[in-house]
Design an enzyme around this catalytic site. Structure first.
Site, PDB file in Angstrom:
ATOM      1  N   GLN A  11       0.844  -1.196   0.000  1.00  0.00           N
ATOM      2  CA  GLN A  11       0.000   0.000   0.000  1.00  0.00           C
ATOM      3  C   GLN A  11       0.877   1.243   0.000  1.00  0.00           C
ATOM      4  O   GLN A  11       2.100   1.163   0.048  1.00  0.00           O
ATOM      5  CB  GLN A  11      -0.912   0.014   1.236  1.00  0.00           C
ATOM      6  CG  GLN A  11      -0.137   0.018   2.551  1.00  0.00           C
ATOM      7  CD  GLN A  11      -1.034  -0.164   3.764  1.00  0.00           C
ATOM      8  OE1 GLN A  11      -2.175  -0.601   3.651  1.00  0.00           O
ATOM      9  NE2 GLN A  11      -0.521   0.170   4.938  1.00  0.00           N
ATOM     10  N   TYR A 153      10.668   8.474  15.621  1.00  0.00           N
ATOM     11  CA  TYR A 153      10.597   8.336  14.166  1.00  0.00           C
ATOM     12  C   TYR A 153      11.683   9.187  13.507  1.00  0.00           C
ATOM     13  O   TYR A 153      12.399   8.720  12.617  1.00  0.00           O
ATOM     14  CB  TYR A 153       9.208   8.767  13.686  1.00  0.00           C
ATOM     15  CG  TYR A 153       9.026   8.767  12.190  1.00  0.00           C
ATOM     16  CD1 TYR A 153       8.839   7.579  11.494  1.00  0.00           C
ATOM     17  CD2 TYR A 153       9.032   9.962  11.466  1.00  0.00           C
ATOM     18  CE1 TYR A 153       8.660   7.575  10.115  1.00  0.00           C
ATOM     19  CE2 TYR A 153       8.851   9.970  10.094  1.00  0.00           C
ATOM     20  CZ  TYR A 153       8.668   8.779   9.419  1.00  0.00           C
ATOM     21  OH  TYR A 153       8.490   8.778   8.057  1.00  0.00           O
ATOM     22  N   ILE A 185       4.645  15.460   4.002  1.00  0.00           N
ATOM     23  CA  ILE A 185       3.327  14.933   4.351  1.00  0.00           C
ATOM     24  C   ILE A 185       2.717  14.301   3.108  1.00  0.00           C
ATOM     25  O   ILE A 185       2.503  14.970   2.099  1.00  0.00           O
ATOM     26  CB  ILE A 185       2.414  16.051   4.876  1.00  0.00           C
ATOM     27  CG1 ILE A 185       3.041  16.704   6.110  1.00  0.00           C
ATOM     28  CG2 ILE A 185       1.036  15.509   5.206  1.00  0.00           C
ATOM     29  CD1 ILE A 185       2.283  17.910   6.618  1.00  0.00           C
TER      30      ILE A 185
END
Length: 257
Positions: A11, A153, A185
């Site tokens: 995905q 992260y 983003i």
């Protein structure tokens, strides 16, 4: 045409990369965790519909034997491995003081150890083949700037940049280039989860956190997986042959470094 392998391709960005490289004419191996095998099979079928060969392989990038098998199975089934895209990754949204050691280890296991294992196993196969190759890794804007509530992260993605620089220098003599891509983003499931978790922490509605972060994008919109895949297409192709050790931003103008 060269043969590529894309990890984390069930995905999101990984799927977009696999489809773009297939459109470029590459035969493609795609891999992901076994729990995502149904989605991975859909990716494989979509690739074959583009007229190239495709195989779907399940494995865990944090496990050395699994990564070894992903690489050797690619070479065995498609004939070689010329391009490796170490795309698999996870995010975590949490204040540093609330992060447990196990949570830290989980993020770094995928984003750090997973990229290390993927890079090194791919390099071994390419060196064995003797024809060079291209290794491409997933970093992030968070690999250029540490973000609050994304500290673990961010630290894992900084590590990808360092690993990419070191690998590029060590493997250049074998004709292998190593570069990374650094998205901002992206409109994927991962960023939906980040938005959800940021919203819970800051007590704001769904979508508001992403909207606030997106307000700082110079080009005025969040990116798509296809935006990132276009740059990976460049890294995988001959036009990037004189480029190595770089981790470039594809963020629409969020950071200027």
């Amino acid at each position: 045409m060269p043969i590529a392998h894309v990890t984390g391709a069930a995905q999101g960005i990984g799927k977009a990369i696999a489809l773009r490289l297939a459109k470029d004419g590459h035969d493609i191996a795609v891999s992901d965790l076994s729990i995502k095998s149904e989605d991975l099979e859909l990716t494989r079928k979509s690739i074959e519909d583009l007229g190239v060969r495709a195989v779907a392989l399940t494995g865990d990038v944090t496990d050395p034997e699994s990564v070894h098998n992903l690489v050797t199975d690619t070479a065995d089934q498609l004939g070689a491995l010329n391009i490796m895209v170490a795309n698999a990754g996870v995010a975590q949204t949490k204040a540093l003081l609330d992060v447990t050691p196990d949570e830290y280890d989980r993020v770094h296991a995928v984003n750090g150890r997973g990229v290390f294992l993927t890079y090194t196993e791919a390099a071994r196969q390419m060196i064995k083949q003797g024809t060079g190759g291209k290794i491409i890794g997933a970093s992030s804007i968070a690999g250029h700037k540490g973000f609050p509530l994304l500290g673990i992260y961010s630290s894992s993605k900084f590590g990808v940049r360092a690993l990419t620089q070191a690998a590029a220098q060590e493997w250049a003599e074998h004709g292998i280039t190593v570069n990374a891509y650094c998205p901002g983003i992206v409109d994927t499931h991962m960023w939906v989860e980040v938005d959800r978790d940021l919203g819970a922490i800051n007590n704001v509605e769904k979508g508001e956190s992403m909207k606030a972060m997106a307000a700082g994008i110079t080009l005025g919109r969040v990116s798509t997986g296809e935006d990132v895949a276009a740059y990976v297409s460049f890294l995988a192709g001959p036009d990037s042959d004189y480029m190595t050790g770089q981790s470039n931003l594809i963020d629409g103008g969020m950071l200027f470094v």
